[in-house]
Every structure is written in C-alpha cells, then in structure tokens.
Scaffold this motif. Structure first.
Motif, PDB file in Angstrom:
ATOM      1  N   GLY A 176      25.752  -9.061  75.119  1.00 36.56           N
ATOM      2  CA  GLY A 176      26.629  -9.266  73.988  1.00 36.56           C
ATOM      3  C   GLY A 176      26.586  -8.134  72.990  1.00 36.56           C
ATOM      4  O   GLY A 176      27.237  -8.192  71.948  1.00 36.56           O
ATOM      5  N   GLN A 177      25.839  -7.082  73.295  1.00 31.71           N
ATOM      6  CA  GLN A 177      25.708  -5.941  72.406  1.00 31.71           C
ATOM      7  C   GLN A 177      26.275  -4.708  73.098  1.00 31.71           C
ATOM      8  O   GLN A 177      26.248  -4.617  74.311  1.00 31.71           O
ATOM      9  CB  GLN A 177      24.221  -5.713  72.106  1.00 31.71           C
ATOM     10  CG  GLN A 177      23.917  -5.134  70.755  1.00 31.71           C
ATOM     11  CD  GLN A 177      22.423  -5.001  70.526  1.00 31.71           C
ATOM     12  OE1 GLN A 177      21.672  -4.644  71.430  1.00 31.71           O
ATOM     13  NE2 GLN A 177      21.989  -5.274  69.321  1.00 31.71           N
ATOM     14  N   PHE A 178      26.821  -3.778  72.331  1.00 34.50           N
ATOM     15  CA  PHE A 178      27.224  -2.515  72.928  1.00 34.50           C
ATOM     16  C   PHE A 178      26.713  -1.374  72.089  1.00 34.50           C
ATOM     17  O   PHE A 178      26.400  -1.523  70.908  1.00 34.50           O
ATOM     18  CB  PHE A 178      28.741  -2.433  73.154  1.00 34.50           C
ATOM     19  CG  PHE A 178      29.594  -2.570  71.923  1.00 34.50           C
ATOM     20  CD1 PHE A 178      29.957  -1.463  71.189  1.00 34.50           C
ATOM     21  CD2 PHE A 178      30.077  -3.816  71.525  1.00 34.50           C
ATOM     22  CE1 PHE A 178      30.769  -1.573  70.070  1.00 34.50           C
ATOM     23  CE2 PHE A 178      30.887  -3.935  70.408  1.00 34.50           C
ATOM     24  CZ  PHE A 178      31.234  -2.820  69.681  1.00 34.50           C
ATOM     25  N   VAL A 197      30.216  -6.589  64.838  1.00 36.01           N
ATOM     26  CA  VAL A 197      29.561  -6.126  63.615  1.00 36.01           C
ATOM     27  C   VAL A 197      28.512  -5.100  64.008  1.00 36.01           C
ATOM     28  O   VAL A 197      27.988  -5.122  65.121  1.00 36.01           O
ATOM     29  CB  VAL A 197      28.892  -7.284  62.830  1.00 36.01           C
ATOM     30  CG1 VAL A 197      29.920  -8.253  62.291  1.00 36.01           C
ATOM     31  CG2 VAL A 197      27.858  -8.009  63.696  1.00 36.01           C
ATOM     32  N   MET A 198      28.220  -4.192  63.091  1.00 33.20           N
ATOM     33  CA  MET A 198      27.157  -3.231  63.327  1.00 33.20           C
ATOM     34  C   MET A 198      25.825  -3.967  63.299  1.00 33.20           C
ATOM     35  O   MET A 198      25.542  -4.749  62.404  1.00 33.20           O
ATOM     36  CB  MET A 198      27.179  -2.155  62.258  1.00 33.20           C
ATOM     37  CG  MET A 198      26.060  -1.145  62.401  1.00 33.20           C
ATOM     38  SD  MET A 198      25.526  -0.473  60.813  1.00 33.20           S
ATOM     39  CE  MET A 198      24.986  -1.955  59.980  1.00 33.20           C
ATOM     40  N   ASP A 199      24.989  -3.723  64.308  1.00 33.93           N
ATOM     41  CA  ASP A 199      23.725  -4.418  64.415  1.00 33.93           C
ATOM     42  C   ASP A 199      22.567  -3.594  63.878  1.00 33.93           C
ATOM     43  O   ASP A 199      21.680  -4.115  63.211  1.00 33.93           O
ATOM     44  CB  ASP A 199      23.470  -4.791  65.884  1.00 33.93           C
ATOM     45  CG  ASP A 199      22.484  -5.930  66.030  1.00 33.93           C
ATOM     46  OD1 ASP A 199      22.473  -6.810  65.156  1.00 33.93           O
ATOM     47  OD2 ASP A 199      21.726  -5.932  67.003  1.00 33.93           O
ATOM     48  N   VAL A 200      22.555  -2.300  64.189  1.00 33.82           N
ATOM     49  CA  VAL A 200      21.530  -1.393  63.673  1.00 33.82           C
ATOM     50  C   VAL A 200      22.235  -0.103  63.280  1.00 33.82           C
ATOM     51  O   VAL A 200      22.824   0.562  64.122  1.00 33.82           O
ATOM     52  CB  VAL A 200      20.445  -1.093  64.736  1.00 33.82           C
ATOM     53  CG1 VAL A 200      19.373  -0.193  64.143  1.00 33.82           C
ATOM     54  CG2 VAL A 200      19.823  -2.376  65.260  1.00 33.82           C
ATOM     55  N   GLN A 236      27.032  -5.636  67.636  1.00 31.91           N
ATOM     56  CA  GLN A 236      27.003  -6.973  68.206  1.00 31.91           C
ATOM     57  C   GLN A 236      28.438  -7.457  68.402  1.00 31.91           C
ATOM     58  O   GLN A 236      29.237  -7.482  67.471  1.00 31.91           O
ATOM     59  CB  GLN A 236      26.252  -7.938  67.285  1.00 31.91           C
ATOM     60  CG  GLN A 236      26.317  -9.391  67.714  1.00 31.91           C
ATOM     61  CD  GLN A 236      25.689  -9.636  69.076  1.00 31.91           C
ATOM     62  OE1 GLN A 236      24.574  -9.212  69.342  1.00 31.91           O
ATOM     63  NE2 GLN A 236      26.406 -10.327  69.966  1.00 31.91           N
ATOM     64  N   LEU A 237      28.762  -7.834  69.623  1.00 31.36           N
ATOM     65  CA  LEU A 237      30.083  -8.374  69.924  1.00 31.36           C
ATOM     66  C   LEU A 237      30.163  -9.809  69.398  1.00 31.36           C
ATOM     67  O   LEU A 237      29.213 -10.577  69.526  1.00 31.36           O
ATOM     68  CB  LEU A 237      30.310  -8.362  71.436  1.00 31.36           C
ATOM     69  CG  LEU A 237      31.722  -8.630  71.949  1.00 31.36           C
ATOM     70  CD1 LEU A 237      32.663  -7.510  71.520  1.00 31.36           C
ATOM     71  CD2 LEU A 237      31.705  -8.755  73.468  1.00 31.36           C
ATOM     72  N   ALA A 263      28.631 -13.151  70.488  1.00 32.78           N
ATOM     73  CA  ALA A 263      29.048 -13.328  71.882  1.00 32.78           C
ATOM     74  C   ALA A 263      27.836 -13.122  72.779  1.00 32.78           C
ATOM     75  O   ALA A 263      27.033 -12.219  72.555  1.00 32.78           O
ATOM     76  CB  ALA A 263      30.139 -12.325  72.224  1.00 32.78           C
ATOM     77  N   GLN A 264      27.693 -13.940  73.789  1.00 34.65           N
ATOM     78  CA  GLN A 264      26.558 -13.842  74.695  1.00 34.65           C
ATOM     79  C   GLN A 264      26.799 -12.837  75.809  1.00 34.65           C
ATOM     80  O   GLN A 264      25.862 -12.355  76.438  1.00 34.65           O
ATOM     81  CB  GLN A 264      26.257 -15.221  75.295  1.00 34.65           C
ATOM     82  CG  GLN A 264      25.862 -16.257  74.259  1.00 34.65           C
ATOM     83  CD  GLN A 264      24.681 -15.818  73.420  1.00 34.65           C
ATOM     84  OE1 GLN A 264      23.634 -15.444  73.939  1.00 34.65           O
ATOM     85  NE2 GLN A 264      24.844 -15.841  72.088  1.00 34.65           N
ATOM     86  N   ASN A 265      28.067 -12.526  76.068  1.00 37.86           N
ATOM     87  CA  ASN A 265      28.411 -11.564  77.112  1.00 37.86           C
ATOM     88  C   ASN A 265      29.836 -11.068  76.875  1.00 37.86           C
ATOM     89  O   ASN A 265      30.447 -11.382  75.855  1.00 37.86           O
ATOM     90  CB  ASN A 265      28.261 -12.186  78.507  1.00 37.86           C
ATOM     91  CG  ASN A 265      28.996 -13.508  78.619  1.00 37.86           C
ATOM     92  OD1 ASN A 265      30.185 -13.599  78.320  1.00 37.86           O
ATOM     93  ND2 ASN A 265      28.270 -14.553  79.028  1.00 37.86           N
TER      94      ASN A 265
END
Length: 274
Positions: free
Chosen positions: A22-24, A200-203, A210-211, A224-226
């Motif tokens: 769920g992260q890119f 949203v920006m995660d780091v 984060q999706l 989102a989990q995926n």
C-alpha cells in the motif's frame, strides 16, 4: 522557500528500494519500456515515444526539450563551441562547470553536486551538517534530504512535519497539516472526499507515500492495503508514475515498477519549479 518545500515532498531517490504494502516510493519511477499503454507513455513526458504499440525511451539526440533531456539519466544538455544547445548522450559530470546545484542539474540529473566550480555526482553531495551559514544551507539537496536552517540547531535535513512553521506547512498539502497551532503528519483518514483520497506523504526525506482508499460504504478515507483498488485509468497517475497497468489473462493489474531511477524525479521537479 515555498518552491523548496514543494520539492521536498518528492525527495525519494537516495534510499532503500523496498516498500510496505500500500506504499510507493518515488525512486521506483517507471521507465518508458515498462509502460504498456499509450496514455501512460505520453504521461511520462517528452523523454518517451509511442510507436508500433510500444513505449520506448527517445534517443538523446532527438530530445529537443532541455528539462526532459536533463531528466533522462542517459542524456545531458550541453552547448557546442558556437553556443548552440542540444541533447547528447551522457558521459561524466566533472567535465561541466557550474557554480550552483541548479546550473549542474540543468545539464544532467546525474550531476547534483558542485564545489562552486565543477559539477559532480550524487555521492559527492555534502551532508546538511556541513553548512554553518543559512545562506548555503537553505534548500540544498543533500544525501539525507533537503536542508533547512533552524535557529538553535543550525542546518539539518527536514525529516518530518514538526520542523515546519505555518507557512511552510501549508505549502505541503499532501504531506502535512496545520492544526492547533502546530504542523503534523497528514494521514489518509484526514482526507474527507473521494476526490482527495489518493495518497499522502509518509516520510518526507525518504520519498515514501502511503496510498489511500475510499470506502463508499462508510464514506471515509483509509490506508490502502494494496494496489487492488486501482484500475487502468488511475494506476499510473495515482502512484505518481511508480506503477503501471499490466495486461493479464484475468484482465490486468496494477504493479510497481521498481525502476531505480536515481535522483531523476526530484531533480526534474526541482528544475521545473525554480
């Protein structure tokens, strides 16, 4: 400062290539050759070309846009003895003169460093702690992120939203929120409409995003989990060009690119916004 803060939230090309479900991660930007659809190929900009139902990287000598040339790590934008500029295949950084990061980056995204005279590669970048004066610190792209000056602590990488003042915070709408007189991390749950429920920006300084996923039953946005909720029309766009739609026997799926395009995305955006 506003332009620097906008750029900050696309930093993500100097770290780890992995990501959670769920992260890119912005350094995993797709290459032209990974894209199977014309709409995604044209979204990549002038460095890609669509021909014979496939997407490919445009030959450096055929690129006429200076920013697109510099953003392509295979290319460099240079001048000949007559002062005419053109795009050529990249060789090495130290042959170029540049008194600022921007001057070197305008030649090639491979060359974000300058010693004040000659350009250099990313492994030559100074850490933020190298700078002892605000004028040299502010906005410098370092190995550990974009540098910013804070009274009392000096020059350091802007690693989280709590370091930002109100003006800086509101210029980062996908990363931070300003509430109760303080800046803090923006979460998917803070997004209140389906249109805004994207990511949203995660780091900050690592370029992790984060999706987000909209739940039509509850009318709320959540992590989102995926990539399962993304289709052909929004797979590439909603992951900021880090995933692409791939045809399968079942119809298709959204997959991460893992392109490892070192420094390309942040520097391209940095040049565009200056």
């Amino acid at each position: 400062m506003i332009k620097i803060l906008l750029t900050l939230f696309f930093v993500g090309c100097l770290g780890n290539s992995g990501q959670s479900v769920g992260q890119f991660y912005t350094s995993n930007y797709c290459t032209c050759e990974q894209l199977q659809y014309q709409s995604d190929c044209t979204s990549m900009g002038p460095q890609c070309t669509w021909s014979d139902n496939s997407c490919s990287t445009l030959d450096c000598t055929k690129v006429t846009d200076a920013k697109a040339c510099a953003a392509n790590l295979k290319c460099m934008w240079t001048q000949n003895s007559s002062g005419e500029s053109s795009c050529k295949f990249f060789t090495f950084c130290s042959q170029f003169s540049g008194s600022s990061q921007l001057q070197c980056l305008n030649i090639s995204n491979n060359c974000p460093f300058t010693d004040g005279t000659k350009c250099g590669s990313s492994n030559q970048l100074y850490p933020c702690s190298h700078f002892t004066a605000q004028q040299y610190c502010q906005g410098y792209i370092s190995q550990d992120g974009v540098c910013m000056w804070t009274d009392g602590t000096g020059c350091r990488a802007a690693q989280d939203c709590t370091l930002l003042n109100q003006q800086q915070c509101i210029t980062a709408p996908k990363g931070c929120k300003y509430t109760e007189n303080k800046c803090s991390q923006l979460l998917c749950t803070d997004l209140t409409s389906q249109e805004s429920c994207t990511y949203v920006m995660d780091v900050i300084y690592k370029g992790y995003y984060q999706l987000c996923s909209w739940n039509s039953t509850t009318g709320k946005c959540a992590n989102a989990q995926n990539y399962g909720g993304l289709g052909q029309g929004n797979c590439y766009q909603q992951t900021m060009g880090t995933a692409r739609w791939v045809s399968t026997s079942a119809g298709g799926e959204c997959l991460s690119c893992y392109a490892q395009t070192l420094f390309a995305l942040i520097v391209a955006l940095f040049i565009i916004m200056i």
